[in-house]
Motif scaffolding. Structure first.
Motif, short mmCIF file in Angstrom:
data_model
loop_
_atom_site.label_atom_id
_atom_site.label_comp_id
_atom_site.label_asym_id
_atom_site.label_seq_id
_atom_site.Cartn_x
_atom_site.Cartn_y
_atom_site.Cartn_z
N PRO A 248 64.67 46.14 30.77
CA PRO A 248 66.03 45.60 30.58
C PRO A 248 66.11 44.61 29.43
O PRO A 248 67.05 44.64 28.64
N LEU A 249 65.10 43.75 29.31
CA LEU A 249 65.11 42.74 28.25
C LEU A 249 65.08 43.41 26.88
O LEU A 249 65.85 43.08 25.99
N ILE A 250 64.16 44.38 26.72
CA ILE A 250 64.02 45.04 25.43
C ILE A 250 65.26 45.86 25.11
O ILE A 250 65.81 45.80 24.01
N ALA A 251 65.72 46.62 26.11
CA ALA A 251 66.85 47.52 25.86
C ALA A 251 68.11 46.73 25.56
O ALA A 251 68.93 47.13 24.74
N ALA A 252 68.27 45.57 26.24
CA ALA A 252 69.50 44.83 26.06
C ALA A 252 69.48 44.02 24.78
O ALA A 252 70.52 43.77 24.19
N LEU A 253 68.30 43.57 24.35
CA LEU A 253 68.30 42.58 23.28
C LEU A 253 67.66 43.03 21.98
O LEU A 253 68.19 42.78 20.91
N GLY A 344 74.67 45.85 25.33
CA GLY A 344 73.58 45.01 25.82
C GLY A 344 73.74 44.71 27.30
O GLY A 344 72.80 44.87 28.09
N VAL A 345 74.94 44.30 27.69
CA VAL A 345 75.19 43.97 29.09
C VAL A 345 74.98 45.20 29.97
O VAL A 345 74.28 45.15 30.99
N MET A 346 75.57 46.34 29.54
CA MET A 346 75.51 47.54 30.40
C MET A 346 74.09 48.07 30.53
O MET A 346 73.65 48.44 31.62
N LYS A 347 73.35 48.10 29.40
CA LYS A 347 71.98 48.63 29.47
C LYS A 347 71.08 47.72 30.28
O LYS A 347 70.23 48.21 31.04
N ALA A 348 71.26 46.40 30.15
CA ALA A 348 70.47 45.48 30.98
C ALA A 348 70.71 45.81 32.45
O ALA A 348 69.76 45.97 33.23
N GLY A 349 71.99 45.95 32.82
CA GLY A 349 72.31 46.26 34.21
C GLY A 349 71.75 47.60 34.65
O GLY A 349 71.18 47.73 35.73
N LEU A 350 71.89 48.62 33.78
CA LEU A 350 71.42 49.96 34.16
C LEU A 350 69.91 49.98 34.36
O LEU A 350 69.40 50.59 35.31
N PHE A 351 69.17 49.31 33.44
CA PHE A 351 67.72 49.34 33.59
C PHE A 351 67.27 48.50 34.79
O PHE A 351 66.27 48.84 35.44
N VAL A 352 67.97 47.40 35.08
CA VAL A 352 67.63 46.64 36.29
C VAL A 352 67.89 47.51 37.51
O VAL A 352 67.05 47.59 38.43
N ALA A 353 69.04 48.20 37.52
CA ALA A 353 69.35 49.08 38.65
C ALA A 353 68.28 50.17 38.78
O ALA A 353 67.80 50.45 39.89
N ALA A 354 67.86 50.75 37.63
CA ALA A 354 66.82 51.78 37.68
C ALA A 354 65.53 51.20 38.24
O ALA A 354 64.82 51.85 39.01
N GLY A 355 65.22 49.93 37.86
CA GLY A 355 64.01 49.29 38.37
C GLY A 355 64.11 49.05 39.87
O GLY A 355 63.16 49.32 40.61
N VAL A 356 65.27 48.56 40.32
CA VAL A 356 65.46 48.30 41.75
C VAL A 356 65.31 49.59 42.54
O VAL A 356 64.65 49.64 43.59
N ILE A 357 65.88 50.69 42.01
CA ILE A 357 65.82 51.97 42.71
C ILE A 357 64.38 52.49 42.72
O ILE A 357 63.92 53.03 43.73
#
Lengths: 516, 123
Positions: A248-253, A344-357
Motif C-alpha cells: 500500500p505504501l509503495i503503490a500509493a506514494l 493514491g488514496v484508492m490504491k492504498a485502500g485497495l492494497f490494504v483491503a487485499a492484505g486484510v483479505i
C-alpha cells in the motif's frame, strides 16, 4: 524567523534522522520500531497540516534556502499549493498505514528504519526546488523502496527488488543526463532560475537544442519511475511480491510522487509554452500516456493474482495522468493532480483491503475471492466501494479526477485523450467487475480443506479449488485497526468525491501562475 | 564528423561507455555483471559531468584566501560537487544491489538469470 518557516526542513530532515532510532533502540529493546515510527509520522502529519494551512491561507509559497545560501548556488525547499497537497497525502498515508503493519508485519526494527527513510525521501522529493537535489531524493526513495520490497519472506521478493533496482537506477541516471544538459544550457540547477531562463525567451539555437534534449531524457527517466508502458515491467513484480504491509505504501506514494515530480519539471521548469512550441513534445507525451492506459488495463483484465491486477491498474491510471499532462490546459493539469491524489488514496485502500483479505481469508487470486462478501462482509464492502471509486462512478474521488481531465481534453480538442478516458473507464469496469462478481455473486466452493494456501502467493496460478472457508486464513489475525483503516479509506474516497471544487480552488493560484 | 571526434571526443567516449554499460546490463546473464553494467552506465554519466565542467586553460577551483584574488580562470566547481554526491548515491545502490544478489544466491543457488528463470518456473 518564525517556526512555521522551519517546517519544510523539519519534514525532510526529521524522518531521515529518526530513521536511525529504531536500529539504535533496537540494540536494547526489542520492539520499538513501530512506536518510534508512529510518533514520527503522526508528528509529520500534524506539521504538514500546519504548513498547508499557512500556505493556503496566505496564498503564497513558502521558500526556504538551506544553509542560508543564495538561491543561485544553494538548495531551496518549496512548499507551494501543489507540493502541499502531495505532502499531506504522504504524511497521512504513512501514518494511517501503521494501523495495518502493527500486526500484519513485516516486523522488526530495520523495517521501520526503511519505512522512515522512504517517507523522508518522498517528502524531500516533493519539497525540493533543485533539479539535482531531486535526483538524490529519487535515489533515496528508490533505495528505501528496494529495501522494503525485499523485506518479504519469499525469495521472489528479492528478485523483484533487484529488477526494480536495476530499472530504477537506469531511470534516475537517465534523468541525471537530462540535468546535465540543462546545466550545460543554462548554468543553474535551481528550478525557479531555470524557469526564468527557459520561459522568458532569448535562447539561441544551441541552448534550445540542449534544453529539448534535456526534456527528452528527463521524460524517459520519469517514464521508468512512473511505470509507463513499455517501461512498466518492474511494477507488477514489485507490487505483487512486496509484503502486504509494504505494497500500500509503495503503490500509493512512490509512483505518485514521481508523477508529481514529472509535473513539477514539465510545468514549473519547462513551462507550457515550451511544451506547445516544441514539435511533437505534446504528441509523444499523450501517446505514451494513452498507450499505457490501454495496455495497463488490458493486462489487468487477464491477471489472476489480485495484487498483480491492481498493479497493472496502476500502470493505466498513471497513463491517464501522463496523458493529461500532455494536453497542457489548466483544467487537465488540475484534473491530473486530483487524479494523482485520488489514485493514491484508492490504491492504498485497495492494497490494504487485499492484505486484510489475504490474512483473514487466505485469498490471493480472483477465483479465491469467491463468496467473500458472505464470509467477510467488511473488507469485501470496503474493497467494493474502492473499486467502484476506481472505475469513476460518482460520487467518488476517481470520478472528479477523470471528469476534470476529460473536460480539459475536450477544451483542448484533444479527442484522442477524451476517447482514451472513455475506454479506460470501460476497461477498469471490466477488471473491477470480475472481482465484484466473484465477491458478491459466486458462492465459495467447499473443496478439500487440506489445500490450505495462506503463504505468499509465489506465482499467479489458477486456484487449486480453494480450501474450505472455515479453515482458511486466520480471522483472528485481522485487528479492528485494520478493518477501521479499510473502512475509513473507503469513506474518504467517497467524501473527496464532493471536494472537486475545493481541490480546484486550492490548486488555482499555482495553475494560474504556470499558465499566466 | 572528424571535427566532432577531434574536438569533442570526451562526449563521444561518454556515450560509447554509456552504451557498453547498457548492453552489459541487458545482454549479460550473470546478475553481478549486470550490476557492473549499471555501474559503468553511471560512471559514464559522471565522466560526462566532469567534462562539462572543463574550462580551457582553467585550474582547479580552489580560491585563494586572499580577499581580492584578482582574475581567476578555474573549472566550474558545481558539476564536481554533483559527481561526488552521485558517486555516494551510486555506492549505496551497488551495496543494496549486491545484498539482494547475495540473498538470491542463497535462496536459489545461482547467479545466472536464465537458470533463475528455469528454477522459478519449476516451482
Amino acid at each position: 524567523m518564525s517556526n512555521v518557516e522551519l517546517i519544510p526542513v523539519l519534514l525532510v530532515v526529521a524522518p531521515i534522522l529518526l530513521a536511525t532510532l529504531p536500529i539504535v533502540l533496537g540494540l536494547r529493546f526489542e520492539r520499538t520500531g513501530w512506536s518510534v515510527t508512529a510518533l514520527t509520522t503522526t508528528g509529520l502529519f500534524a506539521a504538514s497540516l500546519i504548513l498547508a494551512q499557512r500556505v493556503y491561507s496566505t496564498q503564497s509559497a513558502e521558500i526556504y534556502g538551506l544553509g542560508g545560501w543564495d538561491e543561485q548556488f544553494g538548495i531551496v525547499l518549496i512548499a507551494d499549493q501543489l507540493s502541499m497537497l502531495i505532502v499531506v497525502l504522504i504524511t497521512a498515508t504513512a501514518a494511517g498505514l501503521l494501523a495495518f503493519t502493527r500486526l500484519a508485519g513485516p516486523r522488526g526494527n530495520t523495517f521501520y528504519t526503511g519505512y522512515l527513510l522512504l517517507v523522508g525521501g518522498l517528502l524531500g522529493l516533493t519539497l525540493t526546488g533543485d533539479v539535482f537535489n531531486m535526483f538524490v531524493f529519487l535515489e533515496i526513495v528508490g533505495l528505501g523502496t528496494y529495501a522494503l520490497i525485499s523485506s518479504g519472506d519469499g525469495p521472489e521478493s528479492a528478485v523483484a527488488a533487484l529488477k526494480y533496482l536495476i530499472l530504477g537506477t537506469v531511470g534516475a541516471s537517465i534523468y541525471l543526463i537530462g540535468v546535465g544538459f540543462l546545466f550545460m544550457a543554462t548554468g543553474t540547477l535551481n528550478m525557479m532560475e531555470l524557469a526564468d531562463v527557459i520561459q522568458n525567451g532569448g535562447l539561441d539555437d544551441q541552448q534550445l537544442n540542449l534544453i529539448r534534449a534535456a526534456f527528452a531524457f528527463m521524460f524517459v527517466g520519469f517514464a521508468i519511475k512512473v511505470a509507463q508502458w513499455p517501461l512498466h515491467t518492474w511494477q507488477p513484480d514489485a507490487y505483487q511480491h512486496a509484503p502486504d504491509g509494504v505494497t500500500p505504501l509503495i503503490a500509493a506514494l512512490v509512483s505518485t510522487v514521481s508523477a508529481y515530480a514529472l509535473a513539477r519539471i514539465m510545468f514549473d521548469v519547462f513551462g507550457p509554452e515550451f511544451l506547445i512550441q516544441t514539435p511533437y513534445a505534446r504528441e509523444i507525451v499523450v501517446t505514451v500516456g494513452s498507450i499505457s492506459v490501454i495496455a495497463g488495463s488490458t493486462l489487468a483484465v487477464i491477471q489472476q493474482d489480485v495484487k498483480r491486477m491492481l498493479a497493472y491498474s496502476s500502470v493505466s491510471q498513471f497513463g491517464l495522468v501522463v496523458a493529461a499532462y500532455g494536453v497542457v490546459t489548466e483544467t487537465a493539469l488540475t484534473g491530473a493532480i486530483i487524479h494523482l491524489i485520488g489514485h493514491g488514496v484508492m490504491k492504498a485502500g485497495l492494497f490494504v483491503a487485499a492484505g486484510v483479505i489475504a490474512i483473514g481469508y487466505g485469498a490471493r487470486t480472483v477465483d479465491e475471492y469467491a463468496g467473500l462478501a458472505h464470509h467477510r462482509p467488511v473488507p469485501a464492502a470496503g474493497m467494493a466501494v474502492l473499486l467502484i471509486a476506481l472505475i469513476g462512478i460518482p460520487p467518488s474521488v476517481g470520478f472528479i479526477g477523470k471528469w476534470y481531465i476529460a473536460v480539459g481534453a475536450v477544451e483542448a480538442q484533444a479527442w484522442s485523450v477524451a476517447a482514451v478516458i472513455f475506454l479506460s473507464t470501460m476497461l477498469t469496469l471490466a477488471y473491477a467487475a470480475r472481482l465484484l462478481e466473484k465477491m458478491y455473486f459466486t458462492p465459495a466452493r467447499n473443496v478439500d480443506p487440506g489445500s490450505h494456501r495462506s503463504t505468499d502467493a509465489g506465482s499467479p496460478v489458477a486456484t487449486d479449488g480453494g480450501a474450505s472457508s472455515q479453515t482458511r486464513g486466520s480471522p483472528d489475525a485481522v485487528s479492528l485497526g485494520m478493518l477501521a483503516l479499510v473502512v475509513s479509506v473507503a469513506i474518504i474516497a467517497v467524501i473527496l468525491g464532493f471536494a472537486g471544487d475545493v481541490f480546484f480552488e486550492l490548486l488555482e493560484p499555482f495553475v494560474d501562475e504556470v499558465f499566466n | 564528423m572528424i571535427d566532432l571526434l577531434a574536438t569533442r571526443y570526451a562526449y563521444v567516449l561518454m556515450f560509447v561507455l554509456l552504451g557498453v554499460g547498457l548492453y552489459m546490463m541487458i545482454a549479460n546473464e550473470n546478475l553481478v555483471k549486470k550490476l557492473i553494467g549499471v555501474n559503468l552506465f553511471q560512471t559514464a554519466i559522471f565522466l560526462f559531468f566532469v567534462s562539462v565542467a572543463y574550462v580551457e586553460g582553467g585550474s582547479s577551483p580552489v580560491v585563494p584566501a586572499d580577499s581580492n584574488p584578482g582574475e581567476l580562470l578555474v573549472a566550474s566547481p558545481l558539476p564536481h560537487v554533483i559527481v561526488l554526491t552521485a558517486i555516494v548515491v551510486g555506492i549505496a545502490l551497488t551495496a543494496v544491489g549486491l545484498a539482494l544478489i547475495v540473498r538470491i544466491y542463497s535462496e536459489y543457488g545461482t547467479l545466472r538469470e536464465d537458470t533463475l528463470r528455469e528454477v522459478r518456473s519449476d516451482e
